[in-house]
Design an enzyme around this catalytic site. Sequence first.
Site, PDB file in Angstrom:
ATOM      1  N   GLY A  48      -2.610   5.417  13.966  1.00  0.00           N
ATOM      2  CA  GLY A  48      -3.462   3.416  14.371  1.00  0.00           C
ATOM      3  C   GLY A  48      -3.157   4.039  15.817  1.00  0.00           C
ATOM      4  O   GLY A  48      -4.080   2.301  16.687  1.00  0.00           O
ATOM      5  N   GLU A 102       3.156   1.873  20.333  1.00  0.00           N
ATOM      6  CA  GLU A 102       2.989   2.034  18.469  1.00  0.00           C
ATOM      7  C   GLU A 102       1.584   0.429  18.315  1.00  0.00           C
ATOM      8  O   GLU A 102       1.411  -0.475  18.914  1.00  0.00           O
ATOM      9  CB  GLU A 102       3.756   1.119  18.053  1.00  0.00           C
ATOM     10  N   ASP A 103       0.673   0.920  17.676  1.00  0.00           N
ATOM     11  CA  ASP A 103      -0.078   0.119  17.032  1.00  0.00           C
ATOM     12  C   ASP A 103       0.543  -1.564  16.579  1.00  0.00           C
ATOM     13  O   ASP A 103      -0.022  -2.741  17.708  1.00  0.00           O
ATOM     14  CB  ASP A 103      -1.416   0.326  16.293  1.00  0.00           C
ATOM     15  N   ASP A 106       4.746  -4.286  12.168  1.00  0.00           N
ATOM     16  CA  ASP A 106       5.597  -5.609  10.828  1.00  0.00           C
ATOM     17  C   ASP A 106       6.693  -5.586  10.382  1.00  0.00           C
ATOM     18  O   ASP A 106       7.723  -6.187  10.812  1.00  0.00           O
ATOM     19  CB  ASP A 106       4.365  -5.548  10.037  1.00  0.00           C
ATOM     20  N   PHE A 155      -3.290  -8.983   6.846  1.00  0.00           N
ATOM     21  CA  PHE A 155      -3.400  -8.130   6.376  1.00  0.00           C
ATOM     22  C   PHE A 155      -4.684  -7.469   7.694  1.00  0.00           C
ATOM     23  O   PHE A 155      -5.211  -8.050   7.486  1.00  0.00           O
ATOM     24  CB  PHE A 155      -4.355  -7.380   5.179  1.00  0.00           C
ATOM     25  N   ILE A 156      -4.333  -6.296   7.940  1.00  0.00           N
ATOM     26  CA  ILE A 156      -5.792  -6.979   9.385  1.00  0.00           C
ATOM     27  C   ILE A 156      -5.886  -4.931   9.274  1.00  0.00           C
ATOM     28  O   ILE A 156      -5.875  -3.807   9.144  1.00  0.00           O
ATOM     29  CB  ILE A 156      -5.351  -7.047  10.714  1.00  0.00           C
ATOM     30  N   ASP A 162      -6.243   0.667   9.702  1.00  0.00           N
ATOM     31  CA  ASP A 162      -7.258   0.693   9.256  1.00  0.00           C
ATOM     32  C   ASP A 162      -6.945   0.209   7.605  1.00  0.00           C
ATOM     33  O   ASP A 162      -5.820   0.027   7.874  1.00  0.00           O
ATOM     34  CB  ASP A 162      -7.310   2.116   8.213  1.00  0.00           C
ATOM     35  N   ARG A 168     -10.496   2.104  11.483  1.00  0.00           N
ATOM     36  CA  ARG A 168     -10.140   2.277  12.468  1.00  0.00           C
ATOM     37  C   ARG A 168     -11.089   2.425  14.270  1.00  0.00           C
ATOM     38  O   ARG A 168     -11.055   2.009  14.931  1.00  0.00           O
ATOM     39  CB  ARG A 168      -9.720   4.111  13.014  1.00  0.00           C
TER      40      ARG A 168
END
Length: 178
Positions: A48, A102-103, A106, A155-156, A162, A168
Amino acid sequence: MKRIQLLDKEFSLSIPASDIKRAIWLMADKINRDLKDKNPLMVCILNGSFMFSADLMKLIEFPCQISFVKLASYEGMGSTGKVKELIGFNEELKGRTVVLLEDIVDTGVTVENSVKQLLQTGASEVIVATLLYKPDACKREVKLDYIGLEIPNDFIVGYGLDYDGYGRNLPDIYSLVK
């Protein structure tokens, strides 16, 4: 409002590319001031973080190295609660400042496990830079040194994130339509 379809799910635009670029620019500005004398090893957590890491690294103004690790904690739309290391750390970390790229943070499980592992291998300090942070989803006490954007617990997809491997490549970030 722009909408996209990925597999069986519909998503609507939530963060345009211009907002993402601005957040990364602001983060890079802080990192350039804070870490210029530390010779950090930047560690991109795949898959990610590849877009975020690439765009951030273009803005870093001091010499540094980058490496990649591949970790997995998601299946479909949810966290498994377990982190699988698919490609590990190869560099000598003893005495180094390591910056985890980090992308999204959560639940915090991936970051918590990664920081512990890096400190056990001898890194002198571990700094976490995340493009996105979901404070309402975080279940662990994790120190995030650089946060691009705080977002709701949706949720994204897009910009490296993805849904079952799709999305992506999108330059914007989209939220699941409920």
